[in-house]
Design a protein around this motif. Structure first.
Motif, PDB file in Angstrom:
ATOM      1  N   LEU A 188       0.834  -1.204   0.000  1.00 18.79           N
ATOM      2  CA  LEU A 188       0.000   0.000   0.000  1.00 18.79           C
ATOM      3  C   LEU A 188       0.867   1.252   0.000  1.00 18.79           C
ATOM      4  O   LEU A 188       0.601   2.217  -0.711  1.00 18.79           O
ATOM      5  CB  LEU A 188      -0.905   0.023   1.230  1.00 18.79           C
ATOM      6  N   ILE A 206      -2.643   7.533   4.134  1.00 23.15           N
ATOM      7  CA  ILE A 206      -2.716   6.067   4.084  1.00 23.15           C
ATOM      8  C   ILE A 206      -2.496   5.464   5.470  1.00 23.15           C
ATOM      9  O   ILE A 206      -3.365   4.794   6.028  1.00 23.15           O
ATOM     10  CB  ILE A 206      -1.664   5.478   3.105  1.00 23.15           C
ATOM     11  N   PRO A 209      -4.953   6.801   8.614  1.00 21.63           N
ATOM     12  CA  PRO A 209      -6.331   6.261   8.560  1.00 21.63           C
ATOM     13  C   PRO A 209      -6.381   4.754   8.803  1.00 21.63           C
ATOM     14  O   PRO A 209      -7.301   4.263   9.451  1.00 21.63           O
ATOM     15  CB  PRO A 209      -6.790   6.584   7.135  1.00 21.63           C
ATOM     16  N   LEU A 210      -5.368   4.039   8.309  1.00 26.54           N
ATOM     17  CA  LEU A 210      -5.390   2.588   8.500  1.00 26.54           C
ATOM     18  C   LEU A 210      -5.068   2.204   9.936  1.00 26.54           C
ATOM     19  O   LEU A 210      -5.364   1.106  10.374  1.00 26.54           O
ATOM     20  CB  LEU A 210      -4.412   1.904   7.540  1.00 26.54           C
ATOM     21  N   ASN A 293     -13.278   1.011  10.730  1.00 26.04           N
ATOM     22  CA  ASN A 293     -14.276   1.849  10.077  1.00 26.04           C
ATOM     23  C   ASN A 293     -14.063   1.948   8.570  1.00 26.04           C
ATOM     24  O   ASN A 293     -14.486   2.889   7.942  1.00 26.04           O
ATOM     25  CB  ASN A 293     -14.273   3.246  10.694  1.00 26.04           C
ATOM     26  N   TYR A 294     -13.333   1.018   7.983  1.00 24.94           N
ATOM     27  CA  TYR A 294     -13.247   1.046   6.522  1.00 24.94           C
ATOM     28  C   TYR A 294     -13.675  -0.283   5.945  1.00 24.94           C
ATOM     29  O   TYR A 294     -13.873  -1.222   6.668  1.00 24.94           O
ATOM     30  CB  TYR A 294     -11.845   1.404   6.018  1.00 24.94           C
TER      31      TYR A 294
ATOM     32  N   LEU B  87      -5.006  -2.066  -3.196  1.00 22.91           N
ATOM     33  CA  LEU B  87      -5.991  -0.977  -3.206  1.00 22.91           C
ATOM     34  C   LEU B  87      -6.034  -0.372  -1.813  1.00 22.91           C
ATOM     35  O   LEU B  87      -5.874  -1.074  -0.822  1.00 22.91           O
ATOM     36  CB  LEU B  87      -7.371  -1.516  -3.585  1.00 22.91           C
ATOM     37  N   TYR B  88      -6.279   0.941  -1.750  1.00 28.46           N
ATOM     38  CA  TYR B  88      -6.365   1.591  -0.443  1.00 28.46           C
ATOM     39  C   TYR B  88      -7.702   1.200   0.183  1.00 28.46           C
ATOM     40  O   TYR B  88      -8.758   1.602  -0.310  1.00 28.46           O
ATOM     41  CB  TYR B  88      -6.250   3.100  -0.600  1.00 28.46           C
ATOM     42  N   PRO B  89      -7.671   0.414   1.267  1.00 25.64           N
ATOM     43  CA  PRO B  89      -8.912  -0.186   1.771  1.00 25.64           C
ATOM     44  C   PRO B  89      -9.886   0.825   2.369  1.00 25.64           C
ATOM     45  O   PRO B  89     -11.073   0.557   2.440  1.00 25.64           O
ATOM     46  CB  PRO B  89      -8.427  -1.168   2.838  1.00 25.64           C
ATOM     47  N   HIS B  90      -9.361   1.983   2.774  1.00 32.58           N
ATOM     48  CA  HIS B  90     -10.243   2.950   3.431  1.00 32.58           C
ATOM     49  C   HIS B  90     -10.811   3.967   2.452  1.00 32.58           C
ATOM     50  O   HIS B  90     -11.502   4.887   2.863  1.00 32.58           O
ATOM     51  CB  HIS B  90      -9.474   3.655   4.542  1.00 32.58           C
ATOM     52  N   MET B  91     -10.500   3.811   1.176  1.00 36.36           N
ATOM     53  CA  MET B  91     -11.005   4.766   0.191  1.00 36.36           C
ATOM     54  C   MET B  91     -11.985   4.075  -0.755  1.00 36.36           C
ATOM     55  O   MET B  91     -11.848   2.891  -1.041  1.00 36.36           O
ATOM     56  CB  MET B  91      -9.858   5.316  -0.657  1.00 36.36           C
TER      57      MET B  91
END
Ligand SMILES: Nc1ncnc2c1ncn2[C@@H]1O[C@H](COP(=O)(O)OP(=O)(O)O)[C@@H](O)[C@H]1O
Ligand SMILES: [Mg+2]
Lengths: 294, 349
Positions: A188, A206, A209-210, A293-294, B87-91
């Motif tokens: 990522l 990135i 947030p993760l 929360n994602y 892939l950016y998992p939070h987007m």
């Protein structure tokens, strides 16, 4: 949801296996908690000879007491300050250590040490370092023209207890943040760097947030720690002073009960604290169930 | 659009592993190059060196007309599709596609236009507001492709992008990738360990082994004229049969047309015929060990008389024969691949 079922050969075995845990909970939680609850509704006479049942009068008085409300505010400032400092510093350490390849384990080990130091000893350590006459920190601050005196200045005192309390918690936060960082797939970060994000941008868009599940978990843990587990730190450094500037709720319980002899009020304060812990714990469990929360 | 030139590239990892040992390759603008080789041969390392994710410890790499050895990934004007998609998992899907463009400072309407265009091309328009975890494997793959497309880079880098898909989807995506690449005409470097993927996708194929290039050529060149034993064994399925010259001599079947120095003779399973052709050929005898039907074709495993090494024969349809039956085999002389075991290379006349 899949349920797990165990079959025991004797129907008493499961109870026997649970018994120690139940016993410990009874002796160290249920019994004292109910004692506190009971005492919070009593008032002792000035000589401690007789007590009368007063229903919720102790609570009513507390919420009308400006000292109690001030202690709440002090606690809020202290908890927020400690949480921010402890989490900020440990996140910084975790990010730096995570970037290392060979010396990572070394640093991790070293950074965990503070957690093993007893709170009272750590408190004395801070007491010496910040001591207005012999401490090294006031001496150095003098060099910058700052006159440090946490025995007279409430703000200095608050800064001192925040630093001392946060220091203790950094190891714990660091370990969780490091584990959190390591669970973020390297690809990522690589994808983001190909996508033109610089180091700072990658961190804030990135990585951070993760990390949010870890951050939230630690936030609750740190607030709980700052509110309930910092008695030793306060006691060894400022004793709640000067002029109650660092008199946080747990410390006030002790002061009012054991020093002031007002057991009823002290018990009522404990009950309020207990309620706060329960609320925080419920929030945390709720969140963990929902997970990320994602 | 860019030409990529690798000149004697080397990679030594900090631990001392020599992953790439002297690779030179000139990739033309718009060409689709497939790097193929067994696991651990250095394919990913080479690709990541081009991407800028691994430092280059020797040699020079140019993209377009710039030497990019020390440039950051972002400054190389390349896009990469990762094996696990990354892939950016939070987007949301939209933000996954837009992320790179935003970082480049592309204007909002232009971002919108490019994302919609890529989404339409890859048929992911309906999922733009979803998070990656709400997508199937195939959809994620498309999003990963989309993220590379929107950037409109001068080169695409693919690291085994299809290996996490099921067989059917893999074929479908393979075709789509090839169509897209041809349509866009973007220089591409594609890594795979799957030789079928390699043969079908490549303009030119690069076979890697132990950090070095074994052979470069069009898929047909590599199939018809493998230059090394390694390539001969790696390209083609079922693999090429290898029969020792000594065995042929013992049987009195040694062809005189083969160049001197040949001690191993390769024969493709499809070149082993059950009926003698008119062209000059050599003949062998064996027994059927196993008959394996594979749809339109069948594989016959044969044990040659006086030689326990089984060989494979591929024939169309399903023949009627039983295990243990004697079977005659005929191989046209022009279909033989002469090799020398000591050098590991093809022997040329
Ligand atoms: N980060 C690394 N550090 C040390 N050695 C590595 C690293 N990455 C890969 N290698 C080694 O380099 C060689 C090539 O790896 P890689 O390029 O991943 O192969 P492939 O993609 O062809 O399977 C392997 O021997 C592997 O163990
Ligand atoms: Mg690889």
């Amino acid at each position: 949801m899949q349920t797990k079922r165990m079959t025991f050969s004797s129907r008493w075995l499961p109870y026997a296996l649970l018994a120690p845990q139940v016993l410990i909970t009874l002796v160290f939680f249920v019994w004292p908690a109910s004692q506190a609850l009971w005492q919070s509704m009593l008032r002792e006479d000035p000589f401690g000879l007789r007590s009368t049942f007063v229903w919720f009068r102790n609570f009513e008085r507390l919420f009308a007491d400006p000292h109690y409300l001030a202690a709440m505010k002090t606690t809020a400032i202290f908890a927020v300050g400690t949480t921010f400092l402890a989490m900020g510093v440990s996140l910084l350490f975790a990010v730096m250590v995570n970037r290392m390849l060979r010396s990572r384990e070394w640093y991790t080990t070293l950074l965990v040490w503070p957690y093993a130091v007893a709170p009272a000893i750590a408190g004395v350590l801070w007491w010496f370092m910040f001591n207005t006459s012999v401490g090294i920190v006031p001496y150095m601050l003098q060099g910058f023209g700052y006159d440090w005196n946490h025995r007279l200045d409430g703000t200095d005192a608050m800064i001192l207890v925040v630093i001392a309390a946060a220091w203790k918690q950094i190891s714990y936060n660091f370990l969780f943040f490091l584990a959190g960082l390591q669970s973020i797939p390297q690809s990522l970060i690589e994808a983001a760097s190909i996508d033109g994000a610089g180091r700072m941008k990658r961190f804030w868009t990135i990585v951070f947030p993760l990390l949010s599940p870890t951050t939230f978990f630690l936030m609750v843990v740190n607030v709980v720690y700052a509110m309930f587990d910092t008695f030793g730190v306060i006691h060894a450094t400022t004793e709640g002073g000067p002029a109650r500037a660092t008199n946080i709720l747990v410390y006030k319980v002790f002061r009012d009960g054991f020093v002031g002899g007002n057991l009823g009020s002290s018990a009522a304060q404990s009950v309020i604290l207990m309620a706060i812990v329960i609320v925080l714990t419920v929030i945390q469990f709720r969140w963990i169930e929902r997970r990320v929360n994602y | 659009m860019a030409r990529i030139v690798m000149d004697d590239l080397h990679k030594v990892y900090p631990g001392g592993v020599k992953a790439v040992t002297g690779i030179s390759l000139d990739i033309a603008d718009g060409e689709m190059i497939v790097l193929v080789g067994p696991s651990g041969c250095g394919k990913s390392t080479l690709l990541r060196m081009v991407a800028g994710l691994e430092t280059i410890t020797g040699g020079t790499l140019s993209i377009g007309d710039r030497v990019v050895n020390t440039l950051e990934p972002a400054d190389r004007d390349i896009a990469m599709v990762f094996q696990n998609y990354a892939l950016y998992p939070h987007m949301t899907v939209y933000n996954n596609l837009a992320y790179g463009l935003r970082n480049q400072g592309v204007a909002k309407p232009e971002i919108e236009r490019r994302v919609q265009e890529a989404a339409a091309m890859l048929q992911i328009g309906d999922y733009l507001q979803r998070k990656p975890r709400a997508l199937s494997g195939g959809q994620r793959q498309r999003v990963a492709m989309g993220r590379a497309l929107v950037r409109e880079p001068s080169a695409f880098l693919f690291d085994e992008p299809l290996s996490n898909l099921d067989a059917k989807l893999r074929v479908q995506m393979r075709v789509e990738i090839r169509q897209l690449q041809k349509r866009l005409g973007t220089t591409s470097l594609y890594v795979t360990h799957d030789q079928l993927e390699a043969l079908t996708l490549a303009d030119r194929l690069v076979v890697l082994n132990a950090g070095q290039i074994e052979q470069v050529g069009t898929p047909m060149e590599l199939y018809q004229r493998p230059e090394t034993l390694f390539v001969a064994g790696f390209i083609g399925s079922p693999a090429m049969n290898m029969i020792e010259m000594a065995y042929l001599r013992d049987r009195g079947a040694a062809p005189t047309t083969l160049p001197g120095g040949t001690d191993l003779v390769g024969m493709r399973p499809d070149d082993m015929l059950l009926t003698a052709p008119a062209a000059p050929h050599l003949s062998l005898n064996g027994r059927v060990v196993l008959l394996e039907p594979a749809g339109a074709e069948s594989h016959i495993y044969v044990s040659l008389d006086g030689n326990d090494q089984p060989i494979t024969v591929r024939i169309p349809g399903l023949p009627t024969m039983n295990e243990g039956d004697p079977i005659p085999l005929h191989v046209p002389l022009e279909a033989l691949h002469p090799f020398n075991t000591a050098s590991g290379r093809r022997v040329s006349a």
